[in-house]
Design a protein around this motif. Structure first.
Motif, short mmCIF file in Angstrom:
data_model
loop_
_atom_site.label_atom_id
_atom_site.label_comp_id
_atom_site.label_asym_id
_atom_site.label_seq_id
_atom_site.Cartn_x
_atom_site.Cartn_y
_atom_site.Cartn_z
N LEU A 252 0.84 -1.31 0.00
CA LEU A 252 0.19 -0.01 -0.04
C LEU A 252 0.85 1.20 -0.08
CD1 LEU A 252 -2.72 -1.17 2.70
CD2 LEU A 252 -2.72 -1.30 0.07
N ARG A 253 2.05 1.20 -0.33
CA ARG A 253 3.16 2.37 -0.49
C ARG A 253 2.65 3.10 -1.46
NH1 ARG A 253 8.68 -0.46 -0.85
NH2 ARG A 253 7.45 -1.85 -2.38
N ASN A 254 2.64 4.43 -1.08
CA ASN A 254 2.26 5.64 -2.04
C ASN A 254 0.93 5.42 -2.77
OD1 ASN A 254 4.86 6.51 -1.82
ND2 ASN A 254 5.56 5.37 -3.62
N ASN A 255 -0.09 4.92 -1.88
CA ASN A 255 -1.44 4.84 -2.04
C ASN A 255 -2.16 6.02 -1.69
OD1 ASN A 255 -4.25 4.26 -2.14
ND2 ASN A 255 -3.83 2.03 -2.52
N PRO A 256 -2.62 6.79 -2.34
CA PRO A 256 -3.12 8.01 -1.77
C PRO A 256 -4.67 8.00 -1.30
CG PRO A 256 -3.39 8.17 -4.03
CD PRO A 256 -2.48 6.87 -3.93
N GLY A 257 -5.05 6.88 -1.42
CA GLY A 257 -6.77 6.40 -0.76
C GLY A 257 -7.56 6.42 -2.11
N GLY A 258 -8.85 6.76 -1.82
CA GLY A 258 -9.99 6.86 -2.93
C GLY A 258 -11.29 6.36 -2.33
N VAL A 305 1.96 -6.18 5.36
CA VAL A 305 1.37 -5.09 4.75
C VAL A 305 2.73 -3.87 4.86
CG1 VAL A 305 -0.45 -3.20 4.58
CG2 VAL A 305 -0.77 -5.62 5.44
N LEU A 306 3.07 -3.37 3.46
CA LEU A 306 3.84 -2.38 3.13
C LEU A 306 3.21 -1.03 3.17
CD1 LEU A 306 6.39 -3.73 0.70
CD2 LEU A 306 6.70 -3.50 3.17
N ILE A 307 3.54 -0.04 3.98
CA ILE A 307 3.16 1.25 4.10
C ILE A 307 4.21 2.36 4.23
CG2 ILE A 307 0.94 0.78 5.31
CD1 ILE A 307 2.00 2.03 7.84
N ASN A 308 3.94 3.58 3.90
CA ASN A 308 4.88 4.58 3.92
C ASN A 308 4.17 5.93 3.93
OD1 ASN A 308 4.20 5.29 1.24
ND2 ASN A 308 6.14 4.78 0.34
N GLY A 309 4.99 7.16 3.82
CA GLY A 309 4.40 8.35 4.29
C GLY A 309 3.47 8.78 3.01
N GLY A 310 3.29 8.16 1.90
CA GLY A 310 2.47 8.43 0.83
C GLY A 310 1.19 7.30 0.91
N SER A 311 1.09 6.77 2.16
CA SER A 311 -0.02 5.65 2.34
C SER A 311 -1.20 6.53 3.05
CB SER A 311 0.28 4.38 2.91
OG SER A 311 1.39 3.77 2.10
N ALA A 312 -2.24 6.99 2.41
CA ALA A 312 -3.05 7.83 3.12
C ALA A 312 -4.69 7.14 2.90
CB ALA A 312 -3.04 9.12 2.29
N SER A 313 -5.38 7.69 3.85
CA SER A 313 -6.85 7.64 4.01
C SER A 313 -7.36 6.08 3.83
CB SER A 313 -7.46 8.56 2.63
OG SER A 313 -8.61 9.04 3.21
N ALA A 314 -7.91 5.86 2.65
CA ALA A 314 -8.35 4.31 2.46
C ALA A 314 -7.32 3.40 2.40
CB ALA A 314 -8.84 4.31 0.96
N ALA A 315 -6.18 3.90 2.30
CA ALA A 315 -5.07 2.84 2.41
C ALA A 315 -4.79 2.74 3.98
CB ALA A 315 -3.69 3.32 1.83
N ASP A 334 6.03 5.52 8.73
CA ASP A 334 4.63 6.05 9.35
C ASP A 334 3.66 6.44 7.94
OD1 ASP A 334 5.75 5.62 11.88
OD2 ASP A 334 5.68 7.59 12.37
N SER A 335 2.43 6.39 8.08
CA SER A 335 1.57 6.89 7.05
C SER A 335 1.35 8.26 7.05
CB SER A 335 0.32 5.77 6.94
OG SER A 335 -0.33 6.08 8.34
N PHE A 336 0.60 8.72 6.05
CA PHE A 336 0.28 10.19 5.86
C PHE A 336 -0.37 10.61 7.07
CE2 PHE A 336 -2.26 13.44 4.13
CZ PHE A 336 -1.17 14.34 3.28
N GLY A 337 -1.40 10.06 7.63
CA GLY A 337 -2.33 10.79 8.53
C GLY A 337 -3.35 11.48 8.34
#
Length: 447
Positions: A252-258, A305-315, A334-337
């Motif tokens: 889910l890295r760099n996943n901005p949501g949806g 599950v892979l996450i990073n600072g670009g993982s946001a909202s729905a992710a 840490d994710s976006f927040g």
């Protein structure tokens, strides 16, 4: 599933990087709350405070003064629309007034096809900031990274421009060139030249990393993402000669949501019980809860599950649900927040309001708003540089050595394994760490 809601034209709720713009450039997408969220009902309106007459008089006076004294004539429609935009812009970064073009583009984004560069962008210190590039788009292929500051677009400074103005400049005819001037990690500015394109986003991709271990990548949450994940899980099993997987990496890295409903369906594909997410708000239908049903398309596969600072909202909803239910191990940074939900409320004349209507909470009641999700295993991105193993003198090099008791061939110094085609984990440190963790879990579990 009992929690499925049908999307209608009345209201589309989103949980993406709102306030963030996705450069088609596209304006950031919130996460979707079920479709028909109704306007504030009569009882709520009756309990509201009376209209502030003094402030309304001031508004009318300002409108009159601008029309009479501004250096150039300004029509009433322009002034009133600017007033509406100002009303929304001072609520929070994710609420906005959508004119017909913006509304149509938002609908295109949730369906998975739009035009531009393929970046989700927001603002920082007056500059345009990249939240995440979208997979397989001009931005991703050009090496644009989360956190990059776009300080110029075709030589024109972005400082002081609204996010909508910057996004409009990045949009354009497919194939047309554009130059972005970028600052990365406080370094010196550099130019990136790209060509705009029609972006057709595949939200789900899957492949075997090696026998019995799969990778499932979700780049954003669209209306059909939940169905695509189920199909991808079935295909991974087929690719594994019909056998269940020993481990799966959900990227889910760099996943901005949806779309919110898509996030719920993805989490449900891995969970068989318990709460997935719940929302709290003020208007009717904004307080919702979603629970998993017993069906298990993932067949209980061990999950990282892979996450990073670009993982946001729905992710973050998916990551939080899997973390709270202990269904998967979160790895990365840490994710976006972004912990709020936006509802798209259509108006007349093909316009709409994108309005923050609720906050969402993970199964354990955590709000990730402005905090993000902390991974269980922190792994920063790193460049993988393979080193050659030193050659050691081996038993098979000794004269008169015994043969292998099982009849296998000798493996003297210099013997090489068969040539291996490049694999995603060979150049992706976080992915290789996730795969190593899954292998370790598999070994201990099968002892």
């Amino acid at each position: 599933m009992p929690h499925c809601f049908r999307l209608t034209a009345l209201a589309l709720s989103l949980i993406g990087l709102s306030g963030v713009s996705s450069v088609w450039a596209q304006e950031e997408r919130p996460a979707e709350v079920p479709a028909a969220v109704t306007p504030v009902n009569g009882s709520t309106a009756a309990n509201a405070a009376p209209l502030p007459l003094e402030e309304l008089r001031t508004f009318a006076e300002v409108l009159d003064r601008i029309k009479a004294a501004y250096v150039e004539p300004v029509d009433d429609k322009t002034l009133l629309e600017n007033a509406i935009k100002g009303m929304l812009s001072n609520l929070d970064p994710h609420s906005a007034y959508l004119e017909p073009k913006d509304f149509a583009e938002l609908q295109e984004t949730t369906s998975g096809e739009f035009g531009g560069l393929g970046i989700e962008v927001g603002q920082e210190d007056g500059f345009v900031k990249v939240v995440s590039p979208i997979d397989d788009t001009p931005a991703a292929r050009a090496g644009i990274q989360p956190g990059d500051l776009i300080i110029k677009i075709d030589g024109q400074p972005t400082k002081g421009q609204s996010i909508s103005q910057a996004v409009d400049k990045m949009r354009g005819k497919s194939g047309s060139p554009i130059t972005l001037t970028i600052i990365r990690n406080g370094g010196r500015p550099f130019d990136v030249k790209l060509n705009r394109a029609v972006i057709k986003v595949r939200s789900v991709k899957a492949q075997l990393l090696e026998p019995s271990y799969g990778l499932l990548r979700i780049s954003q949450f669209q209306v059909n993402t939940g169905d695509e994940v189920v199909k991808a899980l079935q295909q991974l099993r087929k690719d594994n000669k019909g056998n269940p997987l020993s481990g799966l990496v959900l990227d889910l890295r760099n996943n901005p949501g949806g779309v919110l409903q898509a996030a719920v369906e993805v989490a449900d594909a891995f969970m068989t019980k318990g709460l997935i997410v719940y929302t709290k708000g003020r208007i009717q239908n904004s307080e919702l809860s979603f629970s998993a049903d017993p069906a298990d398309p993932s067949e209980g596969v061990p999950l990282v599950v892979l996450i990073n600072g670009g993982s946001a909202s729905a992710a973050e909803i998916v990551a939080g649900a899997l973390q709270d239910s202990k269904r998967g191990i979160l790895m990365g940074t840490d994710s976006f927040g972004k912990g709020s939900v936006q509802t798209v409320l259509p108006l007349n004349n093909d316009r709409a309001l994108k309005l923050t209507t609720a906050l969402y909470f993970t199964p354990k009641g955590r709000s990730i708003q402005a905090q993000g999700i902390i991974p269980d295993v922190a792994v920063a991105p790193a460049k993988v540089t393979p080193e050659n193993d030193p050659e050691f003198f081996k038993e098979a090099d000794l004269a008169g050595h015994l043969g292998n008791a099982n009849g296998g061939p000798d493996r003297p110094t210099g013997s090489k394994a068969p040539n291996q085609t490049p694999r995603p984990q060979d150049e992706d440190f976080q992915l290789s760490q996730a795969l190593s963790l899954l292998k370790g879990l598999s070994i201990t579990r099968n002892q």
